[in-house]
Design a protein around this motif. Structure first.
Motif, PDB file in Angstrom:
ATOM      1  N   TYR A  28       0.893  -1.102  -0.191  1.00 22.81           N
ATOM      2  CA  TYR A  28      -0.094   0.016  -0.036  1.00 22.81           C
ATOM      3  C   TYR A  28       0.798   1.361  -0.021  1.00 22.81           C
ATOM      4  O   TYR A  28       0.612   2.158  -0.805  1.00 22.81           O
ATOM      5  CB  TYR A  28      -1.013  -0.115   1.154  1.00 22.81           C
ATOM      6  N   LEU A  29       1.910   1.211   0.918  1.00 21.45           N
ATOM      7  CA  LEU A  29       2.967   2.450   0.821  1.00 21.45           C
ATOM      8  C   LEU A  29       3.526   2.752  -0.427  1.00 21.45           C
ATOM      9  O   LEU A  29       3.564   3.885  -1.068  1.00 21.45           O
ATOM     10  CB  LEU A  29       3.916   2.104   1.932  1.00 21.45           C
ATOM     11  N   ILE A  30       4.121   1.532  -1.057  1.00 25.28           N
ATOM     12  CA  ILE A  30       4.496   1.621  -2.470  1.00 25.28           C
ATOM     13  C   ILE A  30       3.681   2.227  -3.567  1.00 25.28           C
ATOM     14  O   ILE A  30       4.001   3.233  -4.316  1.00 25.28           O
ATOM     15  CB  ILE A  30       5.269   0.519  -2.735  1.00 25.28           C
ATOM     16  N   LYS A  69      10.610  -6.352   8.443  1.00 25.65           N
ATOM     17  CA  LYS A  69       9.466  -7.097   8.873  1.00 25.65           C
ATOM     18  C   LYS A  69       8.305  -6.384   9.180  1.00 25.65           C
ATOM     19  O   LYS A  69       7.246  -7.170   9.046  1.00 25.65           O
ATOM     20  CB  LYS A  69       9.971  -7.924  10.398  1.00 25.65           C
ATOM     21  N   THR A  70       8.270  -5.018   9.259  1.00 26.76           N
ATOM     22  CA  THR A  70       6.948  -4.492   9.335  1.00 26.76           C
ATOM     23  C   THR A  70       6.952  -3.153   8.517  1.00 26.76           C
ATOM     24  O   THR A  70       8.033  -2.760   7.726  1.00 26.76           O
ATOM     25  CB  THR A  70       6.767  -3.944  10.789  1.00 26.76           C
ATOM     26  N   ALA A  71       5.761  -2.682   8.323  1.00 29.63           N
ATOM     27  CA  ALA A  71       5.875  -1.328   7.179  1.00 29.63           C
ATOM     28  C   ALA A  71       6.436  -0.209   7.881  1.00 29.63           C
ATOM     29  O   ALA A  71       7.191   0.719   7.098  1.00 29.63           O
ATOM     30  CB  ALA A  71       4.331  -1.175   7.203  1.00 29.63           C
ATOM     31  N   GLU A  72       6.564  -0.143   9.211  1.00 28.47           N
ATOM     32  CA  GLU A  72       7.349   0.700   9.786  1.00 28.47           C
ATOM     33  C   GLU A  72       8.893   0.490   9.436  1.00 28.47           C
ATOM     34  O   GLU A  72       9.809   1.569   9.293  1.00 28.47           O
ATOM     35  CB  GLU A  72       7.263   0.870  11.325  1.00 28.47           C
ATOM     36  N   LYS A 108       0.093   8.062   5.324  1.00 24.14           N
ATOM     37  CA  LYS A 108      -0.537   7.275   4.424  1.00 24.14           C
ATOM     38  C   LYS A 108      -0.715   5.836   5.383  1.00 24.14           C
ATOM     39  O   LYS A 108      -1.730   5.346   5.108  1.00 24.14           O
ATOM     40  CB  LYS A 108       0.300   6.931   3.280  1.00 24.14           C
ATOM     41  N   LEU A 109       0.305   5.316   6.409  1.00 24.96           N
ATOM     42  CA  LEU A 109       0.103   4.289   7.090  1.00 24.96           C
ATOM     43  C   LEU A 109      -1.091   4.575   8.149  1.00 24.96           C
ATOM     44  O   LEU A 109      -2.050   3.404   8.357  1.00 24.96           O
ATOM     45  CB  LEU A 109       1.431   3.811   7.735  1.00 24.96           C
TER      46      LEU A 109
END
Length: 126
Positions: A28-30, A69-72, A108-109
């Motif tokens: 989603y971020l990309i 491992k995470t979006a963060e 966005k996250l």
């Protein structure tokens, strides 16, 4: 033996589900970057369009491997700044505003979390 394998599979499911959820958040971020209209991504002083910026983030994600491992983690290791020069990535929108890419992606996250929690997202940053 079969009971042990079934138990292992059931215990492993939550971990796989978390990994899949994180991969969806990263995608989603990309995609949020790739679909920005008229934005210029500044990396080490050079401007790139949205497609080039998203491609660069995908490349950095591949190189980061298991560190992400995470979006963060993705934001920290792949989308915040140059690992070579240490210079932060920024986004210049059509209206001339410039924001750090990390701030944009964290926003966005937060939008993603609101949508998946059943709440309406914030207005777009761009």
């Amino acid at each position: 033996m079969i009971a042990a394998m079934v138990l292992f599979a059931l215990l492993a499911l939550p971990a796989f589900a978390r990994q899949d959820a994180e991969q969806q958040r990263i995608a989603y971020l990309i995609d949020s970057v790739a679909t920005l209209q008229g934005a210029t991504f500044i990396r080490n002083g050079t401007g790139y369009d949205a497609t080039q910026a998203a491609d660069h983030m995908r490349l950095k994600l591949r190189f980061a491997g298991s560190r992400v491992k995470t979006a963060e983690d993705f934001i920290t290791y792949c989308a915040t700044g140059s690992s070579m020069s240490g210079i932060k990535y920024t986004i210049r929108f059509q209206d001339g505003r410039v924001v750090d890419s990390a701030a944009f992606l964290l926003s966005k996250l937060a939008d993603y979390a609101k949508v998946h929690d059943g709440q309406a997202p914030n207005p777009p940053v761009h």
